[in-house]
Design an enzyme around this catalytic site. Sequence first.
Site, PDB file in Angstrom:
ATOM      1  N   ARG A  12     -19.509 -17.085 -10.924  1.00 34.24           N
ATOM      2  CA  ARG A  12     -19.002 -16.554  -9.658  1.00 34.24           C
ATOM      3  C   ARG A  12     -19.063 -15.034  -9.655  1.00 34.24           C
ATOM      4  NH1 ARG A  12     -13.872 -14.963  -8.301  1.00 34.24           N
ATOM      5  NH2 ARG A  12     -12.897 -16.133 -10.000  1.00 34.24           N
TER       6      ARG A  12
ATOM      7  N   ASP B 266     -28.790  -7.526  11.209  1.00 32.35           N
ATOM      8  CA  ASP B 266     -29.293  -8.824  10.765  1.00 32.35           C
ATOM      9  C   ASP B 266     -30.813  -8.796  10.929  1.00 32.35           C
ATOM     10  OD1 ASP B 266     -30.106 -11.478  10.505  1.00 32.35           O
ATOM     11  OD2 ASP B 266     -28.295 -12.281  11.416  1.00 32.35           O
TER      12      ASP B 266
ATOM     13  N   LYS C 277     -33.954 -18.719   5.702  1.00 27.32           N
ATOM     14  CA  LYS C 277     -35.062 -18.683   6.644  1.00 27.32           C
ATOM     15  C   LYS C 277     -36.325 -18.139   5.972  1.00 27.32           C
ATOM     16  CE  LYS C 277     -31.931 -20.057   9.651  1.00 27.32           C
ATOM     17  NZ  LYS C 277     -30.630 -19.711   9.056  1.00 27.32           N
TER      18      LYS C 277
END
Length: 375
Positions: free
Chosen positions: A42, A167, A192
């Site tokens: 983590r 973005d 994507k």
Amino acid sequence: MDQPNIQPKITPIYQTSVFKFEDLDAVQQYFDEPGSRYLYSRNGNPNSDELATAVARWEGGAGAVATGSGMAAIFAALLTYCQAGDHVLCAADIYGGSAALLNLELSRLGVSVTYVPFESLYDLVAYVQPTTRLLLCETMSNPLLRVVDLRAAAEECHRHGLKLVVDNTFSTPVLTRPLAYGADLVLHSVTKYLAGHSDVTAGAVVARTPEDVARLRQIGIVFGLTLSPMESWLAVRGMKTMRLRVAAHSENALIIAEFLDEHPAVQGVYYPGLPTHPQHALAVAQGAGRFGGMLSFRLPDEAAVNRFMQRSERFPFAPSLAGVDSSCSHPLYTSHRALTDAQRAELGITVGLVRLSVGVEPVEELLADLAQALE
């Protein structure tokens, strides 16, 4: 057991949640010398760090963090600059998930939002409040492919003491690198185009300054946003072909946009590569002469949309984008459901709007499928 003679060309998958230490001195070294070794996945893992480094290198940033999804990347980016009582500006042309995060969740944490119409992004004086911290926008907006003048937006933000968060998912750093135009943070849904094969869910945020990189890493660790080793490895593998894939996506999308623009069944096409697009010249200058693989087009009504989806064989209806295989989506029913009716109407997101993610298949096969689906 150590095996020093093994020298892999590709980074192995470090599929481990925790790392070993020899003694207390080794643990102390971890805290005294950040980056010297690993403690817990983590907090950091060789695979997630490799992905973060790759994205930061592409975007020209000081560093990056890899997150478990694009939404986690947006969340981390906003928290880098915001706390309870702060106010953010967001371009009205924005992914529906970003709007949902702002409206439904960050509002509960005491962060308020004002949506700025596209034509006002370069004159924010009427929208800035004493507590405003940033502007969030997209390089090319989802789903109508409006292109933001990043240099003008950055200059306007910095004039008011704001940060610009971009973005860059639709454009990718192959076409546009927002940090070079003055942005402060750049984020991606790695799911994507960066990963590119519809088999990874991931995100990334790249920062201009080392201070913001440190803050992003703290947020990632404390909120548990870190990406898993396997997903990181897959994303890095996908990025190795990103330059080639984005070129092929762009070439196919331009041909298809030109075809749809002439088709009698189509009422409008939204693609920055078309000379009729309002920001075509900006897209040429800011996009390295290519325009990406996303486009939208408008059909008369819901019945026409359903007929198209039922007849098409090469553009299956799938609520995502950017895989090597083509697909279509419906913003009103999927990605932009979280917007209000008024917001969707203002943006022109109607029942007839269809979004295409153009893949890298032979373009003549895609054109033939579109032709028969639109009969």
